[in-house]
Structure formats: C-alpha cells, structure tokens
Design a protein around this motif. Structure first.
Motif, PDB file in Angstrom:
ATOM      1  N   VAL A 122     -13.367 -39.943  40.380  1.00 48.77           N
ATOM      2  CA  VAL A 122     -13.206 -38.906  41.454  1.00 48.77           C
ATOM      3  C   VAL A 122     -11.827 -38.516  41.397  1.00 48.77           C
ATOM      4  O   VAL A 122     -11.345 -37.167  41.555  1.00 48.77           O
ATOM      5  CB  VAL A 122     -13.228 -39.665  43.059  1.00 48.77           C
ATOM      6  N   LYS A 126     -12.688 -34.965  40.197  1.00 47.75           N
ATOM      7  CA  LYS A 126     -13.023 -34.410  41.518  1.00 47.75           C
ATOM      8  C   LYS A 126     -11.538 -34.384  42.533  1.00 47.75           C
ATOM      9  O   LYS A 126     -11.675 -34.828  43.718  1.00 47.75           O
ATOM     10  CB  LYS A 126     -14.166 -34.773  42.612  1.00 47.75           C
ATOM     11  N   LEU A 128      -9.581 -32.549  43.864  1.00 45.15           N
ATOM     12  CA  LEU A 128      -9.491 -31.971  45.381  1.00 45.15           C
ATOM     13  C   LEU A 128     -10.205 -32.467  46.431  1.00 45.15           C
ATOM     14  O   LEU A 128      -9.784 -32.549  47.595  1.00 45.15           O
ATOM     15  CB  LEU A 128      -9.912 -30.557  45.148  1.00 45.15           C
ATOM     16  N   HIS A 129     -11.057 -33.499  46.067  1.00 41.84           N
ATOM     17  CA  HIS A 129     -12.026 -34.481  47.122  1.00 41.84           C
ATOM     18  C   HIS A 129     -11.487 -35.512  47.150  1.00 41.84           C
ATOM     19  O   HIS A 129     -12.106 -36.538  47.819  1.00 41.84           O
ATOM     20  CB  HIS A 129     -13.448 -34.255  46.723  1.00 41.84           C
ATOM     21  N   TYR A 130     -10.617 -36.136  46.465  1.00 38.68           N
ATOM     22  CA  TYR A 130      -9.959 -37.624  46.309  1.00 38.68           C
ATOM     23  C   TYR A 130      -9.819 -38.010  47.742  1.00 38.68           C
ATOM     24  O   TYR A 130     -10.313 -39.148  48.067  1.00 38.68           O
ATOM     25  CB  TYR A 130      -9.018 -37.769  45.553  1.00 38.68           C
ATOM     26  N   THR A 132     -10.694 -37.031  50.512  1.00 39.28           N
ATOM     27  CA  THR A 132     -11.765 -37.222  51.369  1.00 39.28           C
ATOM     28  C   THR A 132     -12.888 -38.189  51.186  1.00 39.28           C
ATOM     29  O   THR A 132     -13.210 -39.132  52.112  1.00 39.28           O
ATOM     30  CB  THR A 132     -12.703 -35.678  51.389  1.00 39.28           C
ATOM     31  N   LEU A 133     -13.001 -38.335  49.708  1.00 41.49           N
ATOM     32  CA  LEU A 133     -14.004 -39.343  49.565  1.00 41.49           C
ATOM     33  C   LEU A 133     -13.413 -40.645  49.488  1.00 41.49           C
ATOM     34  O   LEU A 133     -14.137 -41.968  49.405  1.00 41.49           O
ATOM     35  CB  LEU A 133     -14.576 -39.044  48.006  1.00 41.49           C
TER      36      LEU A 133
END
Length: 310
Positions: A122, A126, A128-130, A132-133
């Motif tokens: 992540v 990813k 940009l989503h770190y 959130t996830l």
C-alpha cells in the motif's frame, strides 16, 4: 507399553555426545540468543521511545520484535540448559507449554509478516490511499487479528496433540517439543486428525506466502519505475532479504511438518528445524534496521542517551 497418562517427561534430542561439543552448542546458542535479545530489544525500545517512529510500519515491526523474542525464548534457553547440565529431560507440562507458545508465536509472526507485506504494498503502490487503508484503528485491528488467530491456532493444535494416547516411549528426535515427533509416539490412528489439521495449516501458510510474493511482485514493478537508481537499490535491498527470510522460514517449516517418515532422521530434522525456529528471530533485526536510516538513528540516539546517563 506406556501411555500418555504414565509419561511424566520427554527426552529431547542431544546435539552432541561429547562434553566439548555440548559446551560448543551451549555457547553457539547463547551467542544467537543474546544477539536476538539485543537486536529485538533495541528495536522495541527505540520504536516505543521515539515518537517519529509511531507509524504503521514501525508499529508492525514492534509487534514482530516482541514475537521474535517470544519464539526464540520458547525453545533456545531449554536447549542451552540441557547442553550445559548434560541432560535431555523436559517435563510433560513443560512440553505442552513449549508446543503451545512456539505455535502461538510462530503463527502470529507469520501472520504479521503477511500484514507487513501488505503495508509495504500500500505504501509503495497506493500511497494516496495509505492513510485510509492503514489508519491507527485498522493497524490495531490487524495486529489483534494476528495475535488472536495465532492463539486459537496454537490452542487447537496443542489440545489435539496431547489428547492422543502415547505408547511408543518418550524420546523425541528434536531439540524442542515439535508436533510431528510427538505424533510418532501415538499408538492410535487418531493422529491422522492432527495430521489433517497440519495440512490445513500448511495450505493457509502457503496462501499467505502467495499473497506475500504477489505483493512484492507489485512492489518490484512499482520500484522499477522509480527514476532514481539509489531509490531502486534501497527498495530492493530492503525487500529481497525480507522475502528470502520468509521463504526460508516457510519452506523449512512445511518440510519439517509434512515430510514423509521414511526420509526422517535426527540429523535432517535438526538441520531443518534450526532455520525456522532459531534463525528468523536473530536475523530479522538486521534485515529491518540495516537499510532503515530512521530506525538506525533512533537506535543510535537511544544507545548514546543511555551511555551519557551512565
């Protein structure tokens, strides 16, 4: 003929017959054990004390270091004591405890290594989503799931193994209480039930390994697109040793638990057991700190701070 109700202790495998080699084994394991204690202890203290390291990656690394300390402390000290005092005994209760805690720590560690691979995937693939996830709540839930599932897994295997009647003596051809060697002492076909549980666990472990490999393949693909050669080198030098240790751990653990009895021998079993029970806790601190400047700085700050206070 004896059964499990009359067994009060087990006899573990001796590393050597001569006193000199027994002492050599003691000092060798002592060095490995102290290195694991020092490396993992420094990582735990540095992460706990440095607020800059209060991030998901270091949170999982702190959990991994705790599990490493637990797993190596379950097997190595007893083996060292037996070599030092020239004995092979472990009590029946002690063997139960060793099986449970070793299974617990090793299973939780493997689950955590899978989570750490996901964390790196992540973070690199990813970014940009770190947040959130992998928020703080999600990280705590994943770590709790690893510890909780490992507890249930260890409880299931331990209860099932020691519920079997044992009638083939009390000699274990391993330096710690390992389930396949206890099953060899069983005198009923009920051992097939535990063997089935081991196969299911092996399938789960293989699935986690596939997930780890796929995660790193995606990571490597993303890294190859990094224009900086230094950045690519840093990513590869961090990921490849981690993948190597996971591969060694899983391959030897699966071989130890699934190999046919016809090719089993004390020397082979010993060679196979050490890479998954002793090596990872000692080398993980090196793998996760050698290429990590933030962690090295935190450890150095911790050590210099302790030295200055002294």
């Amino acid at each position: 003929m004896s059964n499990s109700s009359s067994i009060t202790h087990f006899l573990l495998l001796a590393f050597a017959d001569t006193r000199e080699l027994q002492l050599l084994h003691f000092w060798l394991f002592l060095g490995i054990y102290l290195a694991a204690l020092l490396g993992n202890g420094l990582i735990i203290t540095a992460i706990a004390c440095d607020h800059r390291l209060h991030t998901p990656m270091y949170f999982f690394l702190l959990n991994l270091s705790i599990l490493d300390l637990g797993s190596i402390s379950t097997t190595v000290p007893k083996s060292m004591a037996n070599s030092l005092w020239d004995t092979r005994d472990i009590s029946y209760t002690g063997c139960i405890a060793q099986v449970f805690f070793f299974f617990f720590f090793v299973t939780a560690e493997y689950c955590l290594l899978t989570i750490m691979a996901y964390d790196r995937y992540v973070a690199i693939c990813k970014p940009l989503h770190y947040g959130t996830l992998l928020g703080s709540r999600a990280c705590v839930h994943m770590a709790a799931a690893a510890w909780g599932s490992a507890f249930l897994h260890a409880l299931l295997h331990t209860a099932n193994t020691f519920s079997l009647p044992l009638c083939h003596g009390n000699v274990l051809d391993q330096f710690f209480c390992e389930i396949p060697h206890i099953l060899k002492l069983s005198c009923s076909d009920a051992y097939l039930r535990e063997a089935g549980f081991i196969v299911v666990s092996a399938c789960f472990g293989s699935g986690c390994f596939v997930f780890i490999v796929v995660s790193y393949v995606e990571i490597f693909r993303a890294v190859l697109r990094i224009p900086s050669q230094q950045g690519r080198h840093k990513a590869f030098s961090t990921c490849l040793p981690h993948l190597a240790v996971v591969s060694l751990f899983l391959s030897t653990a699966l071989f130890a638990h699934l190999k046919p009895p016809s090719i089993s021998s004390p020397s082979l079993d010993l060679v196979v057991a050490v890479p998954y029970s002793v090596v990872p806790p000692a080398v993980n601190p090196l793998i996760y700190s050698m290429r990590n400047q933030e962690l090295k700085d935190a450890v150095w700050k911790l050590m210099t701070g302790l030295y200055s206070k002294a």
